[in-house]
Design a protein around this motif. Structure first.
Motif, PDB file in Angstrom:
ATOM      1  N   GLU A 194     125.481  -9.633  65.063  1.00 34.59           N
ATOM      2  CA  GLU A 194     126.819  -9.234  64.626  1.00 34.59           C
ATOM      3  C   GLU A 194     126.893  -7.727  64.380  1.00 34.59           C
ATOM      4  O   GLU A 194     127.978  -7.150  64.422  1.00 34.59           O
ATOM      5  CB  GLU A 194     127.217  -9.994  63.368  1.00 34.59           C
ATOM      6  CG  GLU A 194     127.456 -11.482  63.610  1.00 34.59           C
ATOM      7  CD  GLU A 194     127.686 -12.252  62.324  1.00 34.59           C
ATOM      8  OE1 GLU A 194     127.411 -11.689  61.239  1.00 34.59           O
ATOM      9  OE2 GLU A 194     128.146 -13.407  62.399  1.00 34.59           O
ATOM     10  N   GLN A 195     125.756  -7.109  64.154  1.00 32.59           N
ATOM     11  CA  GLN A 195     125.735  -5.675  63.848  1.00 32.59           C
ATOM     12  C   GLN A 195     125.635  -4.804  65.095  1.00 32.59           C
ATOM     13  O   GLN A 195     126.100  -3.668  65.100  1.00 32.59           O
ATOM     14  CB  GLN A 195     124.559  -5.354  62.905  1.00 32.59           C
ATOM     15  CG  GLN A 195     124.723  -5.916  61.504  1.00 32.59           C
ATOM     16  CD  GLN A 195     123.571  -5.524  60.599  1.00 32.59           C
ATOM     17  OE1 GLN A 195     122.640  -4.822  61.011  1.00 32.59           O
ATOM     18  NE2 GLN A 195     123.618  -5.967  59.347  1.00 32.59           N
ATOM     19  N   TYR A 225     123.667 -15.045  52.976  1.00 35.06           N
ATOM     20  CA  TYR A 225     124.306 -15.722  54.111  1.00 35.06           C
ATOM     21  C   TYR A 225     124.010 -17.221  54.069  1.00 35.06           C
ATOM     22  O   TYR A 225     124.900 -18.054  54.293  1.00 35.06           O
ATOM     23  CB  TYR A 225     123.804 -15.131  55.428  1.00 35.06           C
ATOM     24  CG  TYR A 225     124.488 -15.727  56.633  1.00 35.06           C
ATOM     25  CD1 TYR A 225     125.626 -15.156  57.165  1.00 35.06           C
ATOM     26  CD2 TYR A 225     123.995 -16.898  57.223  1.00 35.06           C
ATOM     27  CE1 TYR A 225     126.268 -15.717  58.268  1.00 35.06           C
ATOM     28  CE2 TYR A 225     124.629 -17.474  58.312  1.00 35.06           C
ATOM     29  CZ  TYR A 225     125.768 -16.871  58.833  1.00 35.06           C
ATOM     30  OH  TYR A 225     126.401 -17.452  59.905  1.00 35.06           O
ATOM     31  N   LYS A 280     121.218 -13.898  63.783  1.00 38.00           N
ATOM     32  CA  LYS A 280     122.679 -13.986  63.774  1.00 38.00           C
ATOM     33  C   LYS A 280     123.300 -12.747  63.141  1.00 38.00           C
ATOM     34  O   LYS A 280     124.228 -12.151  63.698  1.00 38.00           O
ATOM     35  CB  LYS A 280     123.138 -15.240  63.034  1.00 38.00           C
ATOM     36  CG  LYS A 280     124.651 -15.325  62.906  1.00 38.00           C
ATOM     37  CD  LYS A 280     125.109 -16.660  62.415  1.00 38.00           C
ATOM     38  CE  LYS A 280     126.600 -16.682  62.131  1.00 38.00           C
ATOM     39  NZ  LYS A 280     127.426 -16.144  63.218  1.00 38.00           N
ATOM     40  N   LEU A 323     126.242 -18.549  66.141  1.00 36.51           N
ATOM     41  CA  LEU A 323     126.244 -17.694  67.315  1.00 36.51           C
ATOM     42  C   LEU A 323     125.282 -18.238  68.358  1.00 36.51           C
ATOM     43  O   LEU A 323     125.544 -18.162  69.552  1.00 36.51           O
ATOM     44  CB  LEU A 323     125.853 -16.271  66.924  1.00 36.51           C
ATOM     45  CG  LEU A 323     125.966 -15.221  68.022  1.00 36.51           C
ATOM     46  CD1 LEU A 323     127.357 -15.226  68.624  1.00 36.51           C
ATOM     47  CD2 LEU A 323     125.631 -13.846  67.483  1.00 36.51           C
ATOM     48  N   GLU A 335     126.244  -3.799  69.169  1.00 34.73           N
ATOM     49  CA  GLU A 335     127.350  -3.908  70.118  1.00 34.73           C
ATOM     50  C   GLU A 335     126.878  -4.311  71.510  1.00 34.73           C
ATOM     51  O   GLU A 335     127.668  -4.384  72.436  1.00 34.73           O
ATOM     52  CB  GLU A 335     128.099  -2.572  70.186  1.00 34.73           C
ATOM     53  CG  GLU A 335     128.732  -2.180  68.858  1.00 34.73           C
ATOM     54  CD  GLU A 335     129.489  -0.863  68.945  1.00 34.73           C
ATOM     55  OE1 GLU A 335     129.447  -0.240  70.030  1.00 34.73           O
ATOM     56  OE2 GLU A 335     130.123  -0.477  67.955  1.00 34.73           O
TER      57      GLU A 335
END
Length: 295
Positions: free
Chosen positions: A270-271, A144, A266, A5, A273
């Motif tokens: 992703e969590q 991850y 990262k 990302l 918004e």
């Protein structure tokens, strides 16, 4: 293949800033003479183009984007100071290496080394600001890392340029000129048959032998080359090539502790918004600008 990302954010900033730098580069501005109001900057026959016309066109086309970039830079700088966020130079180097090896681009064509490092630092700081209140369990980060080893390993990568000519005689003549002090980039622009790279001084960007994006004949020659040297003429199917090796990035892998912070950001990004933009903080800093409520 999943992509970092961080790299995607850098690509976004790179695209935006390449346009800005093309017209408002610090280097170019400092290198050019200071122009006066009403000065003619170009002439087409008897028709003059004034400095005002030129600057008005630039402002109309790129003014909003450029001003937004400047504001966002100030926002990031102020918040980094407020929250005492500092970026480790090793992380900047790692992000730069990852970007070069995974995307094959050469930022130095649009940025000085210092400008490129500043861009990476701002991206990292922005990610830290956006995710500072998000807690990620240690086991999630470790999982991850284990499941995405390819993101933390880069192969040997070469920053290359080439010149393509029709005959071996032309290739030998080109090498004689290089030995006499001529610039490889200038010769590539003047005579290379590769129309896709000649305007960039023959640049092929950063390539990995693992991806097989260059002729096999190049791969064989690279093993014997040192950085900042050119090759003997290389016979290809229809042409002859001279290869130039700017630099070699040794393949490497990064351990979990080295990339732990990157992984945390990262997963956190992703969590949430929230858009990945410094304009998210404009209200907090009471930003006012020429375009009013428009973002």
């Amino acid at each position: 293949m999943p992509k970092s990302l961080s790299a995607f954010v850098i690509i976004g900033l790179l695209f935006t800033n390449c346009l800005t730098i093309a017209f408002f580069s610090y280097k170019n501005l400092s290198a050019e003479p200071v122009m006066q109001q009403g000065e003619t900057v170009a002439k087409v026959g008897d028709v003059e183009i004034t400095r005002e016309e030129w600057m008005n066109r630039l402002e109309q086309q790129y003014g909003k984007m450029t001003l937004k970039d400047l504001i966002n830079d100030k926002v990031i700088d102020q918040l980094a100071e407020e929250y005492d966020i500092e970026v480790d130079e090793e992380e900047v180097t790692r992000e730069s290496t990852y970007f070069n090896t995974m995307y094959g681009m050469n930022p130095s064509e649009n940025f000085s080394e210092d400008e490129w490092k500043d861009e990476i630092k701002r991206v990292i700081i922005l990610e830290e600001l956006l995710t500072k209140d998000v807690a990620i369990p240690e086991e999630d980060m470790q999982r991850y890392y284990e499941e995405n080893q390819h993101l933390f390993t880069v192969p040997d990568t070469y920053h290359l340029a080439h010149i393509l000519v029709k005959t071996e005689e032309e290739a030998k003549q080109t090498i004689e000129e290089l030995e006499g002090g001529s610039s490889f980039a200038v010769l590539a622009m003047e005579r290379s048959l590769d129309e896709f790279t000649s305007s960039q001084g023959g640049s092929l960007g950063f390539v990995s032998l693992k991806n097989h994006t260059i002729p096999t004949a190049y791969e064989d020659v690279l093993a014997e080359m040192e950085p900042e040297t050119w090759s003997d003429p290389i016979k290809l199917e229809k042409e002859y090539a001279i290869l130039y090796l700017h630099e070699k990035i040794e393949g490497q892998s990064w351990g979990y502790e080295e990339v732990k912070d990157q992984i945390r950001r990262k997963i956190a990004l992703e969590q949430i918004e929230t858009p990945i933009s410094a304009s998210e903080f404009w209200d907090d800093l009471e930003v006012e600008w020429f375009y009013g409520e428009q973002r």
